[in-house]
Design an enzyme around this catalytic site. Structure first.
Site, PDB file in Angstrom:
ATOM      1  N   HIS A  13      63.700 -64.063 -42.993  1.00  0.00           N
ATOM      2  CA  HIS A  13      64.449 -62.872 -42.607  1.00  0.00           C
ATOM      3  C   HIS A  13      63.532 -61.794 -42.062  1.00  0.00           C
ATOM      4  O   HIS A  13      63.847 -60.612 -42.128  1.00  0.00           O
ATOM      5  CB  HIS A  13      65.208 -62.298 -43.808  1.00  0.00           C
ATOM      6  CG  HIS A  13      66.204 -63.250 -44.370  1.00  0.00           C
ATOM      7  ND1 HIS A  13      65.902 -64.118 -45.374  1.00  0.00           N
ATOM      8  CD2 HIS A  13      67.488 -63.486 -44.046  1.00  0.00           C
ATOM      9  CE1 HIS A  13      66.974 -64.855 -45.654  1.00  0.00           C
ATOM     10  NE2 HIS A  13      67.940 -64.494 -44.873  1.00  0.00           N
ATOM     11  N   HIS A  53      69.435 -68.077 -38.278  1.00  0.00           N
ATOM     12  CA  HIS A  53      68.634 -69.214 -38.748  1.00  0.00           C
ATOM     13  C   HIS A  53      69.044 -70.511 -38.048  1.00  0.00           C
ATOM     14  O   HIS A  53      68.720 -71.598 -38.520  1.00  0.00           O
ATOM     15  CB  HIS A  53      68.787 -69.395 -40.251  1.00  0.00           C
ATOM     16  CG  HIS A  53      68.574 -68.155 -41.035  1.00  0.00           C
ATOM     17  ND1 HIS A  53      67.400 -67.449 -40.967  1.00  0.00           N
ATOM     18  CD2 HIS A  53      69.378 -67.468 -41.884  1.00  0.00           C
ATOM     19  CE1 HIS A  53      67.484 -66.379 -41.754  1.00  0.00           C
ATOM     20  NE2 HIS A  53      68.682 -66.365 -42.306  1.00  0.00           N
TER      21      HIS A  53
END
Ligand SMILES: Nc1ncnc2c1ncn2[C@@H]1O[C@H](COP(=O)(O)OP(=O)(O)O)[C@@H](O)[C@H]1O
Ligand SMILES: Nc1ncnc2c1ncn2[C@@H]1O[C@H](COP(=O)(O)OP(=O)(O)O)[C@@H](O)[C@H]1O
Ligand SMILES: [Mg+2]
Ligand SMILES: [Mg+2]
Ligand SMILES: [Mg+2]
Ligand SMILES: [Mg+2]
Lengths: 208, 333, 333, 208
Positions: free
Chosen positions: B219, B56
């Site tokens: 995700h 991320h």
């Protein structure tokens, strides 16, 4: 069942996880984040290394090192869940050098309680609970019914397999799959699949 | 899989070595996979720890530094870090005023941080308070589910709570501030393409050339629904409408409007989106007080974007504007 | 083509509207497609104008602000702006000390800026000096060709020349500084995937799944050669070796090492690359004084990266560290 | 040839560019940056709008507005090159209301000189020069040979086409294609292709 037998169980579980690593990740791709296979494989590889190095003397020691290693190496949802399960099993196993069938069943029930305590899943949430709980119930019932451990653990495996299959139509309410809502239906839960390998490994390696 | 990596199994440690080499002002604990402020612990200041699966970036490691986090724990790609990491981070940043854990609401993250907090208090006596972010309106919330995901608002929580801690606020005050930001923030994301997890080696989901996924997380989880590709103006509607329907953003001192790239969407497209979003907000009577446009909370190489709106008051705005000096966010310093 | 845009023909004006909305501190001239410092012209300061085709964001518009550019001209995607734009920009930023044009070495850019400079001096008497960047070692240089492309070093030229102008240096001094940066900088890039020009609607080149292009520019021009995918460590060698072979980077005060995403390559991969590059430089006896890692000069949605090394002395380092306050680069301010 | 005839020429050129926009961009994808078609199409669309709105009275006025509009709307390499070419043509055309064949030829040579002055290309660099220069030479030679303009401009078109084809094996030394080095060989130059449309449009619309 002594420490060596439990180690054999975990070795077989690790083998099943490793050889089905891609399957578990594939299942997790459909309704999760594509890592359940690599998570558990990483964890069980570490567990085998730890057990080999330390050769814990008692069932409880084997289970405790397993739980701690999983907590420290897996991460994600399955790390704390599997980790807590094994740590609770260790406590339930007590200090004896061996576990008998009922002792193992008691420990497995403690594992289930640990999963529930940590993850708050209930039946039908489409999680590992849905395979583990039927297995634990079947094991208890068969032993209470007077069946020998070998047959009882086979019954537990059949129950786990049924539970695993039953997750497919479920709409997930816990874990990552819950984000999909209705779209989670039609896919088998990865955690219910891996926990069925845990019971399959027990059926293959343990006898009361 | 086309990626600039070595062995897929080593992406996280390799990247951490790169971060250590590129940012000498940070301390990287390779063993525990931690990124820590070089001057930690800061005496008397509440320590801020966050972390989560890697993939991320710049979240969270890129937000370690004065005015934001004291430490970040890097998990495997898309996998929550383990309690040992969070425990080590907590010890490393405790300056005597306690430590705040900023946790994105994912089952794994919540459970691992929970275990870490238990261990921290038991082993070290460090006071730990956790704040969980859950701003993703794509997820239907309910008492019986895992609840909403923590996404874009996490960046804003880390910035604003970091500024509060810098002001010398107490642990409970900083935690309240973080909760206030989370409570007033909402997000919604979309993917044009799936990401590819290095260890998996192929895209997490298949998405036809003429379709996009609405309501994705960070995700590579599939979203809530698939719709045909649409112009930016319609895409902006799909993202902003559910946010505005979920919370009243009118009035007050306006909003911070945050348009985020999922990783592979370049800035030129983000600005095209920002233009449409700003127009929708103006029509809805929502005033934009500040904006943030760029890749701040990504999902590996996913193309797509997310929108986060944070309703602000004077206090939040002042804390937002306060100096911050991190690799990923820097101003006034 | 999967992009967050409206009509492909309107990508540039749409993005400019987004930039105007997101950055109230900037002035956007939509008619001329200019991004201008809100407080331009700055009296007595040399004005810095750059520009080029769009699709490289944050370059150039994201580098407009105190400490860097005074104005940027946005051309169509990958197409040099026209002289009218540069003329308008030059007029807008002339604070009486003359204007520097920073031009990337592409035939189109050079010719259009040349015409603009002629017009500016004829029409307005503003003194204009142009500096052309040409740092791309992938291109064989020769008297008979268009020469090397201007790529990554342009970001560093804009930063350092901007700092020099801020110090009150004269037009010729700022131009010399820009030339010094260009002369001491070298770059090399690679693509994992082609970009897609919105108006073309499909990838500029086909690149098989197991191949990458070495020596690409920032316009989706194919590179010098195609090689099989390789681990980051080998890719780093392919990029750094030709740079080190072209200029001696040892000694002095070291280098600024700049690892840049072509647009779709996320930060985690850039840090993996940075780790490898840092190791190669250490082995070659090259000291890294500063680093810059991120998407700063992109090629739409191309996956890949480039490496730029700039040999610095004390003066360049001080100017690099000087405050800068732009949307794309910000520190000390 | 009066202003209206030259406008017809440019209208036909614009039509050819527009209908071959994708071809030009395709050629530019192979050795450039995939924009030559959209660049010229944008420019010529703007030129037609300008000419329609302003109806410039003389050939020179038509050519000047065309050059200025191209400079202001195309950008890239082709904007200044085509723009300078038309601006130089305008100067060469003088103030008369009409151009005769030799007048047009003189203006076209001035266009070529403008391209060279701006872009410094020489023969064999794989640019628009390699189609334009043979066309200009052929036009001059045919007119000097006493051929009527219609035949001379047809000869120019054939020369442009040959020049365009000849760019294919060349290794580029100017423009974006030069970055490719040897790899630029085997692809036809986009600018040589578009400039051949310019001559084709002349052959279709102009007569001395
Ligand atoms: N709250 C929960 N209780 C029990 N099991 C859960 C819970 N949440 C998730 N799981 C199990 O964890 C599995 C996913 O594990 P894994 O992919 O390793 O972690 P993550 O979801 O963090 O990526 C799911 O398939 C599910 O069986
Ligand atoms: N120096 C030059 N002299 C003459 N023609 C040139 C020169 N450089 C480029 N060209 C021509 O310009 C064409 C490319 O135009 P275009 O694609 O519109 O511009 P850009 O290369 O800036 O994208 C080439 O095909 C070539 O014919
Ligand atoms: Mg998972
Ligand atoms: Mg995970
Ligand atoms: Mg171009
Ligand atoms: Mg081109």
């Amino acid at each position: 069942m002594n420490a060596a037998v439990l180690t054999a169980w975990l070795t077989e579980f690790a083998r099943l996880v490793s050889s089905h690593r891609d399957l578990l990740t594939e299942l997790d791709s459909a309704i999760g984040d594509a890592d359940h296979g690599s998570n558990l494989d990483r964890g069980m590889t570490a567990v085998l290394a730890t057990l080999e190095k330390e050769s814990p003397p008692t069932p409880a020691a084997v289970l405790k090192r397993t739980g701690m290693t999983l907590v420290s190496t897996v991460g994600g949802a399955s790390g704390p869940l599997y980790g807590t399960a094994f740590l609770r099993m260790a406590t339930a196993a007590g200090d004896d050098d061996t576990l008998d069938g009922p002792g193992f069943a008691k420990a497995l029930r403690a594992a289930l309680d640990g999963v529930v305590a940590r993850g708050k899943a209930v039946a039908g949430d489409k999680t590992m609970y849905d395979a583990l709980a039927p297995a634990v119930d079947a094991l208890d019932a068969a032993l209470a019914d007077g069946q020998p451990f070998d047959e009882a653990i086979d019954a537990a495996l059949r129950a786990a397999e049924q539970g695993r299959e039953a997750t497919t139509p479920m709409v997930a309410r816990k874990g990552r799959a819950s984000y999909l809502g209705e779209r989670s239906a039609g896919h088998q839960d990865p955690g219910a699949t891996s926990v069925t390998f845990l019971i399959a490994a027990a059926a293959a390696t343990l006898s009361g | 899989m086309k990626k600039l990596i070595n062995d897929p199994a080593n992406v996280v440690p390799d990247a951490l070595r790169g971060i250590a080499a590129a940012h000498p002002e940070l301390r990287v604990d390779h063993e525990n996979r931690l990124i820590i402020r070089g001057d930690a612990p800061v005496r008397g200041k509440v320590g801020l720890v966050s972390g989560g699966g890697s993939g991320h970036e710049p979240l969270h490691g890129g937000f370690v530094g004065p005015g934001m986090l004291d430490a970040a724990c890097a998990g495997e790609v898309f996998t929550s870090p383990v309690p040992d990491q969070m425990l080590a981070a907590t010890k490393a940043v405790d300056g005597g005023a306690g430590v705040l854990h900023i946790v994105k609401n994912y089952t794994g993250d919540v459970m691992n941080f929970e275990m870490a907090a238990e261990l921290a208090e038991a082993e070290t006596g460090v006071q730990v308070v956790s704040v969980v972010t859950d701003d993703d309106v794509a997820v239907q919330d309910s008492l019986y589910t895992a609840g909403r995901r923590g996404v874009g608002v996490t960046v804003l929580v880390e910035k604003i709570a970091g500024a509060g801690a810098d002001q010398g606020r107490s642990l409970s005050e900083v935690a309240d501030l973080a909760k206030k930001v989370n409570d007033n923030g909402r997000s919604m994301g979309l993917a044009l393409t799936s990401c590819t997890v290095p260890a998996a080696g192929k895209p997490t989901f298949d998405l036809p050339d003429d379709q996009m996924e609405i309501g994705i997380g960070i995700h590579g989880e599939p979203g809530r629904r698939r719709v045909p590709l649409a112009p930016a103006s319609e895409v902006a509607e799909m993202l902003v409408s559910p946010i505005l329907a979920d919370l009243d953003f009118t009035g007050g001192d306006g909003v911070i409007a945050f348009v985020n790239s999922m990783g592979a969407t370049p800035l030129i497209e983000l600005y095209v989106m920002y233009n449409e979003i700003a127009a929708i907000l103006a029509k809805a009577g929502v005033t934009v007080a500040r904006s943030l446009v760029g890749p701040y909370i990504t999902s590996l190489d996913m193309a797509g974007c997310s929108v986060t709106l944070l309703k602000v008051d004077d206090e939040l705005l002042r804390l937002w504007d306060a100096p911050v000096n991190t690799a990923g966010l820097r101003w006034g310093a």
